[in-house]
Write a protein that holds these residues in place. Structure first.
Motif, short mmCIF file in Angstrom:
data_model
loop_
_atom_site.label_atom_id
_atom_site.label_comp_id
_atom_site.label_asym_id
_atom_site.label_seq_id
_atom_site.Cartn_x
_atom_site.Cartn_y
_atom_site.Cartn_z
N UNK A 1 0.71 -1.32 0.01
CA UNK A 1 -0.20 0.10 0.23
C UNK A 1 0.81 1.18 -0.06
N UNK A 2 1.51 1.44 0.89
CA UNK A 2 2.46 2.40 0.73
C UNK A 2 3.18 3.42 -0.16
N UNK A 3 4.19 1.88 -0.85
CA UNK A 3 4.76 1.82 -2.11
C UNK A 3 3.59 2.53 -3.53
N UNK A 4 2.39 1.63 -3.23
CA UNK A 4 1.81 2.09 -4.94
C UNK A 4 1.00 3.42 -4.41
N UNK A 5 0.66 4.36 -3.08
CA UNK A 5 0.54 5.46 -2.66
C UNK A 5 2.50 6.24 -2.94
N UNK A 6 2.67 5.75 -2.55
CA UNK A 6 4.36 7.00 -2.91
C UNK A 6 4.36 6.91 -4.48
N UNK A 7 3.66 5.76 -5.82
CA UNK A 7 3.96 5.79 -7.03
C UNK A 7 2.95 7.18 -6.98
N UNK A 8 1.88 6.90 -6.63
CA UNK A 8 0.52 8.05 -6.88
C UNK A 8 1.29 9.55 -6.29
N UNK A 9 1.88 9.50 -5.36
CA UNK A 9 2.23 10.71 -5.24
C UNK A 9 2.82 11.39 -6.15
N UNK A 10 3.75 10.20 -6.32
CA UNK A 10 4.71 11.28 -7.39
C UNK A 10 3.86 11.32 -9.47
N UNK A 11 2.47 11.27 -9.07
CA UNK A 11 1.79 10.63 -10.55
C UNK A 11 2.47 10.03 -11.18
#
Ligand code: HAM
Length: 418
Positions: free
Chosen positions: A144-154
């Motif tokens: 979850x943390x990893x996927x949200x990290x990529x989302x934060x980077x758009x």
């Protein structure tokens, strides 16, 4: 002229701003999840990597930069960070302070692979490692943390791939059946895979050679061999990810290139990078701490490939150099001395400042200011010195104001604060 070493690269401005953006986002995001930064050295005893990554992996067999240290010890430039984090965790008894430890690391790794797009000999990873939690909740939380990290980077277009690699109780039966099945088709396997059959048959599942892929299509799946505990663990990881609304694919062919994994293994892949499509990979390594001489502590982690991430981010937001907020243009000797002082004082006060001491004409300097994207120029010429006030000119609006020298730093700083 001496050139860069093949497979190594310089990270230059403006691209370096993309690196900073990614690293700063990671720090903030990972710290929200309770991770603290650890900075292990880039050099370790070779033995550490042999024992953790595995003697019969590509990394240890052919990709490490190894050389003799003092007193018969062999040293290796780290090909990955997990082994070092585990070594530090054991050496400093970090488990004694709290049963649960979470660390992240950011830095370069070294592998003597064949260089190609997305694959370098010095590359960079952001790692996250958790010790002391065997619950599947933490597996799901990391994904979850990893996927949200990529989302934060758009970054879109990514898919999470999950597998379970079992444990020492259930994996040997799978390994044996797999090796037997593969041995029956050894005439179709590539040279590397024939060599792997004996020592590391699971790596064949990961081979990209088309004839090996054909053989592997009929291979047994580790998921059919999981013991009850491993099966329950894997099921729970999926259930939590479903609740968190994180999409994933179960990929029984996902084996990872390092031997220390147990149970959950995962990779985040993209279709935008060609052959080198993994932007992050990780998994559980419940036996590694004990194997390296520490207490029996479960662990799990992942590494993001920053070089590949930079490519994805740069494709969306081209890197740019922002110009100085104030570009000081002193004309004449006396003005130079003043300009030099203001350049130091303004920068120290938090205003991004540049100055030009070349003594060229105002016209030439204005052109340079424009090229650099300066927001303002601060002109100090003879007239300004006799008025005891410098001229601040906004490059966009062309608005000009005269600022008394004795209040120059406070006035300009206030302007940018507001
Ligand atoms: P890895 O899969 O070997 O795992 O590497 C993780 C990521 O590093 C890859 O998905 C890729 O993005 C990047 N990477 C690897 N090799 C290269 C290369 N030559 N050039 C550019 N990027 C590369 C590990 O290293 C494990 N230590 C991950 C881990 C942490 N597992 C548990 N904790």
């Amino acid at each position: 002229m001496i050139q860069l070493v093949r497979g190594f690269k310089d990270i230059l401005p403006p691209e370096s701003s993309v690196w900073q953006y990614i690293e700063n986002t990671a720090k903030q995001h990972f710290e929200n999840f309770g991770f603290k930064e650890m900075r292990p050295p880039v050099l370790e005893q070779t033995e550490l990597f042999k024992r953790s990554i595995g003697e019969h992996t590509d990394i240890v067999e052919k990709e490490m930069y190894t050389f003799a240290g003092s007193k018969d010890t062999m040293l290796t430039l780290r090909p990955e960070a997990t082994a070092s984090v585990v070594r530090a965790y054991i050496q400093h008894k970090l488990y004694a302070a709290d049963p649960v430890c979470k660390f992240y690391t950011i830095g370069p790794m070294f592998r003597k692979e064949r260089p190609q797009k997305g694959r370098y000999r010095q590359f960079h990873q952001i790692n996250a490692e958790v010790f002391g939690v065997d619950s599947p909740y933490i597996d799901a939380q990391l994904v979850f943390m990893l996927m949200r990290f990529f989302e934060r980077l758009s970054i879109g277009g990514l898919s999470a791939h999950l597998n379970s690699l079992g444990c020492p109780a259930c994996r040997p039966a799978f390994r044996k059946d797999l090796a037997e099945m593969l041995a029956g088709h050894s005439d179709k396997l590539c040279e590397d895979c024939v060599r792997r059959l004996d020592k590391n048959p699971m790596r064949v599942l990961d081979c990209k050679v088309p004839s090996c892929r054909e053989v592997v299509a009929d291979a047994p799946s580790m998921l059919d061999y999981l013991c009850e505990d491993c099966a329950l663990h894997f099921k729970a990881v999926q259930q939590i990810l479903d609740k968190l609304e994180i999409a994933y694919e179960i990929d029984p062919g996902l084996v990872r290139g390092l031997d220390y994994y147990t149970r959950t293994a995962f990779e985040i892949q993209t279709e935008e990078l060609g052959a080198q499509n993994a932007v992050a990979g990780g998994g559980r390594y419940d036996n590694l701490v004990e194997m390296l001489g520490g207490p029996a502590q479960p662990a799990i982690g992942f590494a993001v490939g920053v070089d590949r991430l930079v490519e994805l981010v740069s494709a969306k937001f081209p890197a740019y150099d922002s110009g100085p907020q104030v570009f000081i243009l002193p004309m004449g000797d006396q003005a130079m001395e003043m300009g030099a002082q203001f350049a130091c004082l303004l920068a120290d006060a938090g205003v991004i400042t540049e100055a030009d001491f070349s003594g060229r004409s105002l016209k030439a300097l204005m052109r340079r200011a424009d090229r650099m994207g300066a927001e303002n120029v601060l002109i100090i010429g003879e007239q300004e010195i006799s008025d005891n006030a410098a001229l601040l000119r906004n490059m966009k609006t062309r608005h000009q104001q005269s600022i008394p020298m004795d209040r120059l730093v406070e006035t300009i700083r206030a302007e940018f604060d507001g």
